[in-house]
Design a protein around this motif. Structure first.
Motif, PDB file in Angstrom:
ATOM      1  N   SER A  90     -27.447-108.848   5.528  1.00 20.51           N
ATOM      2  CA  SER A  90     -27.589-107.812   4.488  1.00 20.51           C
ATOM      3  C   SER A  90     -27.002-106.472   4.943  1.00 20.51           C
ATOM      4  N   LEU A  91     -26.817-106.306   6.249  1.00 22.30           N
ATOM      5  CA  LEU A  91     -26.323-105.011   6.743  1.00 22.30           C
ATOM      6  C   LEU A  91     -24.891-104.729   6.305  1.00 22.30           C
ATOM      7  N   MET A  92     -24.130-105.784   6.012  1.00 22.41           N
ATOM      8  CA  MET A  92     -22.763-105.566   5.522  1.00 22.41           C
ATOM      9  C   MET A  92     -22.778-104.875   4.153  1.00 22.41           C
ATOM     10  N   LEU A  93     -23.859-105.081   3.409  1.00 27.28           N
ATOM     11  CA  LEU A  93     -24.011-104.389   2.121  1.00 27.28           C
ATOM     12  C   LEU A  93     -24.578-102.987   2.332  1.00 27.28           C
ATOM     13  N   LYS A  94     -25.475-102.878   3.309  1.00 23.32           N
ATOM     14  CA  LYS A  94     -26.110-101.577   3.589  1.00 23.32           C
ATOM     15  C   LYS A  94     -25.071-100.567   4.077  1.00 23.32           C
ATOM     16  N   TYR A  95     -24.081-101.042   4.846  1.00 24.84           N
ATOM     17  CA  TYR A  95     -23.006-100.169   5.359  1.00 24.84           C
ATOM     18  C   TYR A  95     -21.680-100.666   4.801  1.00 24.84           C
ATOM     19  N   PRO A  96     -21.370-100.331   3.546  1.00 23.92           N
ATOM     20  CA  PRO A  96     -20.236-100.999   2.880  1.00 23.92           C
ATOM     21  C   PRO A  96     -18.862-100.590   3.404  1.00 23.92           C
ATOM     22  N   GLU A  97     -18.791 -99.548   4.199  1.00 23.29           N
ATOM     23  CA  GLU A  97     -17.476 -99.035   4.624  1.00 23.29           C
ATOM     24  C   GLU A  97     -17.180 -99.304   6.099  1.00 23.29           C
ATOM     25  N   LYS A  98     -18.155 -99.834   6.808  1.00 25.81           N
ATOM     26  CA  LYS A  98     -18.013 -99.865   8.262  1.00 25.81           C
ATOM     27  C   LYS A  98     -18.068-101.267   8.848  1.00 25.81           C
ATOM     28  N   ASP A  99     -17.513-101.364  10.058  1.00 21.76           N
ATOM     29  CA  ASP A  99     -17.805-102.539  10.867  1.00 21.76           C
ATOM     30  C   ASP A  99     -19.245-102.427  11.340  1.00 21.76           C
ATOM     31  N   VAL A 100     -19.935-103.560  11.346  1.00 19.97           N
ATOM     32  CA  VAL A 100     -21.353-103.540  11.700  1.00 19.97           C
ATOM     33  C   VAL A 100     -21.574-104.258  13.034  1.00 19.97           C
ATOM     34  N   VAL A 101     -22.338-103.608  13.909  1.00 21.22           N
ATOM     35  CA  VAL A 101     -22.726-104.226  15.175  1.00 21.22           C
ATOM     36  C   VAL A 101     -24.245-104.309  15.214  1.00 21.22           C
ATOM     37  N   VAL A 102     -24.760-105.533  15.431  1.00 22.56           N
ATOM     38  CA  VAL A 102     -26.202-105.700  15.563  1.00 22.56           C
ATOM     39  C   VAL A 102     -26.515-106.189  16.971  1.00 22.56           C
ATOM     40  N   PHE A 103     -27.315-105.387  17.672  1.00 17.17           N
ATOM     41  CA  PHE A 103     -27.821-105.825  18.974  1.00 17.17           C
ATOM     42  C   PHE A 103     -29.209-106.413  18.772  1.00 17.17           C
ATOM     43  N   VAL A 104     -29.387-107.645  19.204  1.00 15.54           N
ATOM     44  CA  VAL A 104     -30.721-108.253  19.167  1.00 15.54           C
ATOM     45  C   VAL A 104     -31.288-108.183  20.580  1.00 15.54           C
ATOM     46  N   ASP A 105     -32.310-107.354  20.718  1.00 14.69           N
ATOM     47  CA  ASP A 105     -32.946-107.114  22.016  1.00 14.69           C
ATOM     48  C   ASP A 105     -34.045-108.163  22.194  1.00 14.69           C
ATOM     49  N   THR A 106     -33.796-109.123  23.072  1.00 12.03           N
ATOM     50  CA  THR A 106     -34.765-110.213  23.231  1.00 12.03           C
ATOM     51  C   THR A 106     -34.729-110.765  24.658  1.00 12.03           C
ATOM     52  N   HIS A 107     -35.272-111.945  24.862  1.00 15.56           N
ATOM     53  CA  HIS A 107     -35.338-112.514  26.205  1.00 15.56           C
ATOM     54  C   HIS A 107     -34.718-113.903  26.227  1.00 15.56           C
ATOM     55  N   ALA A 108     -33.977-114.201  27.294  1.00 16.93           N
ATOM     56  CA  ALA A 108     -33.461-115.563  27.461  1.00 16.93           C
ATOM     57  C   ALA A 108     -34.596-116.487  27.874  1.00 16.93           C
ATOM     58  N   LEU A 109     -35.584-115.928  28.569  1.00 16.83           N
ATOM     59  CA  LEU A 109     -36.772-116.699  28.943  1.00 16.83           C
ATOM     60  C   LEU A 109     -37.970-115.771  28.960  1.00 16.83           C
ATOM     61  N   ILE A 110     -39.142-116.350  28.703  1.00 20.77           N
ATOM     62  CA  ILE A 110     -40.399-115.616  28.800  1.00 20.77           C
ATOM     63  C   ILE A 110     -41.193-116.251  29.941  1.00 20.77           C
ATOM     64  N   LYS A 111     -41.444-115.451  30.988  1.00 18.41           N
ATOM     65  CA  LYS A 111     -42.116-115.966  32.177  1.00 18.41           C
ATOM     66  C   LYS A 111     -43.625-115.891  31.974  1.00 18.41           C
ATOM     67  N   THR A 112     -44.277-117.047  32.045  1.00 15.97           N
ATOM     68  CA  THR A 112     -45.737-117.074  31.902  1.00 15.97           C
ATOM     69  C   THR A 112     -46.313-117.993  32.982  1.00 15.97           C
ATOM     70  N   ALA A 113     -47.639-118.104  32.983  1.00 19.52           N
ATOM     71  CA  ALA A 113     -48.298-118.993  33.949  1.00 19.52           C
ATOM     72  C   ALA A 113     -47.975-120.457  33.657  1.00 19.52           C
ATOM     73  N   THR A 114     -47.463-120.734  32.474  1.00 27.13           N
ATOM     74  CA  THR A 114     -47.095-122.116  32.136  1.00 27.13           C
ATOM     75  C   THR A 114     -45.577-122.324  32.176  1.00 27.13           C
ATOM     76  N   GLY A 115     -44.887-121.464  32.917  1.00 24.23           N
ATOM     77  CA  GLY A 115     -43.462-121.680  33.138  1.00 24.23           C
ATOM     78  C   GLY A 115     -42.565-120.695  32.404  1.00 24.23           C
ATOM     79  N   PHE A 116     -41.281-120.948  32.502  1.00 24.22           N
ATOM     80  CA  PHE A 116     -40.267-120.151  31.805  1.00 24.22           C
ATOM     81  C   PHE A 116     -40.057-120.751  30.419  1.00 24.22           C
ATOM     82  N   TRP A 117     -40.442-120.016  29.381  1.00 25.26           N
ATOM     83  CA  TRP A 117     -40.237-120.505  28.016  1.00 25.26           C
ATOM     84  C   TRP A 117     -38.903-120.002  27.491  1.00 25.26           C
ATOM     85  N   PRO A 118     -38.110-120.884  26.888  1.00 30.25           N
ATOM     86  CA  PRO A 118     -36.814-120.427  26.369  1.00 30.25           C
ATOM     87  C   PRO A 118     -37.014-119.429  25.226  1.00 30.25           C
ATOM     88  N   GLY A 119     -36.373-118.278  25.328  1.00 30.32           N
ATOM     89  CA  GLY A 119     -36.427-117.285  24.255  1.00 30.32           C
ATOM     90  C   GLY A 119     -35.427-117.606  23.154  1.00 30.32           C
TER      91      GLY A 119
END
Lengths: 210, 210, 210
Positions: A90-119
């Motif tokens: 939807s961001l391509m509509l929100k910014y109709p004149e521009k190139d859009v860059v979306v950074f998704v800030d997340t984790h490749a893994l979540i470290k817990t007592a039950t191991g590394f969970w894939p993010g």
């Protein structure tokens, strides 16, 4: 067949071990790209998920999400990823004149007592369909120092150079496994001590090349 | 939405290089969990597969399975994994009052003269749908010593510290690749020399946390 | 059920870092296997792709392929992989009396300014359905020397031992991730300095064992 003039939407997943300085690098990259005319948004996957489950009445807190049976957590993750991709498109509509860059800030893994969970398990990465997975890395020694300065935020068992190296290596492996499922690239951005602006610049350059 | 009182079925795949002491760790974990009221079964993937193919009249021995064309081996593996998951699901009926823990004793990779074969390729892991893949690890030096004590069981080319390290690293990579396909965690359990009981305790604690 | 007399088609993907000597090893393996009665073809994935897109009028050069939007590049890659597999299957008719060995000369990753791009993402590897992915490796120091002798062919940023080691490690990770999707093995063939013929012999032996 190539429409070179078409605006581009770039979806960039950014991961990295706790204490690597991901947020700072992201905010530098955002201001650099913003200054060059790109529309840039940073989406935090965890925040986005929490907002979604609260709105839908599924859960009231992060802890409640974690207490769901694993199969339900997986359904929620998949739904959230789809919702996030819809929002991204939807961001391509929100910014109709521009190139859009979306950074998704997340984790490749979540470290817990039950191991590394894939993010970014299959049912998440195939919804998000990123162009690249950027792994922010730094010297393990300086990561341990940053983590030990902020004990409220990081688990103490993280404060060990060998463990940080091991986690960093698993982050690479998980990133590669996820990237292979969607044909995304895996990029390493080095965030050297005191040089977050340079790392932000590297990230911005990388994104522009996509 | 959360039914906290529901009994849980935990499916735990356990892998590790030959000589790491996986069976001993598993039997400790089983007796610990059994003593705490869990219904625990250990399923050996290789034995289960052999029993299946003999019953179905497909093959009479492990060697005969290995001599099948690769495409047929893959079909057999996939069928066996589905059959095993069906059996696992039936355990909730077999033990109607208890939480059930199933350990699947198998390999992340099978080392042969034609390379490292994935023990948990997509068509197997998606049938088994484990909660976690536990990688049992130990000091490479002590693994080589254990292997050289039992030459009947291990190939001699395994008896080299660098090779064991390399195989251990590939086991991690294959485990991550498989886990990413189903959203399972990857856990490392250290089995230090002479401390298999502690490793079993760690494994039991990890399983209880799932 | 086993038809032991059936001719075999073996599909062998061969990858390795630039400068590892992959082509030489392949040509030795081809002549060894040819001398033993096998029908052997070496297919270069990049050349095959270029020929395909030119014939179909999609693009006129490699650079033009690279300038396509990523989603179109992915469609092209998937189509090319399917076409290649069709071609591979036709070789059993082309050589009606022989066992057929096809080496696919390609990359586990493509290193660019926008990261490591998977050469064998899901939509490629599932079309190619190889029996094995062979990773040709050599001493990183000698790879750097070979690269620096041929600066026209390799990017200068490659000429660093640590970087070569890192790329080699990513090649392993990408190979494992791809192999897991199709149940192919991952094999390491060492190409020691001045011993490409031995490496070719190892590769030939490995292939015969499939």
């Amino acid at each position: 067949m190539v429409s070179r003039m078409a605006r581009k939407l770039r979806v960039v997943i950014v991961v990295g071990v706790a204490g690597v300085g991901k947020s700072t690098v992201l905010s530098h990259a955002k201001s650099i790209l913003g200054g060059e005319g790109y529309a840039v948004e940073i989406l935090n996957y965890g925040d986005f998920m929490l907002k979604y489950v609260v709105e839908k009445g599924i859960c009231k807190s992060r802890d409640e999400i974690r207490s769901l049976p694993l199969s339900e957590q997986r359904s929620v993750q998949s739904l959230v990823a789809r919702e996030m991709r819809n929002y991204i498109d939807s961001l391509m509509l929100k910014y109709p004149e521009k190139d859009v860059v979306v950074f998704v800030d997340t984790h490749a893994l979540i470290k817990t007592a039950t191991g590394f969970w894939p993010g970014l398990p299959e049912y998440v990465i195939k919804e998000l369909r990123p162009d690249t997975i950027v792994v922010v890395e730094a010297d393990p020694q300086s990561i341990v120092q940053r983590q030990s300065k902020d004990l409220s935020r990081y688990r103490k068992d993280y404060s060990d150079v060998e463990l940080v190296k091991e986690v960093m290596n698993f982050i690479r492996m998980f990133s590669v496994a996820s990237a292979t499922l969607v044909g995304a690239s895996v990029s390493i951005v080095r965030n050297e001590e005191g040089r977050a602006h340079e790392a932000g610049r590297s990230l911005a350059e990388l994104v522009k090349g996509l």
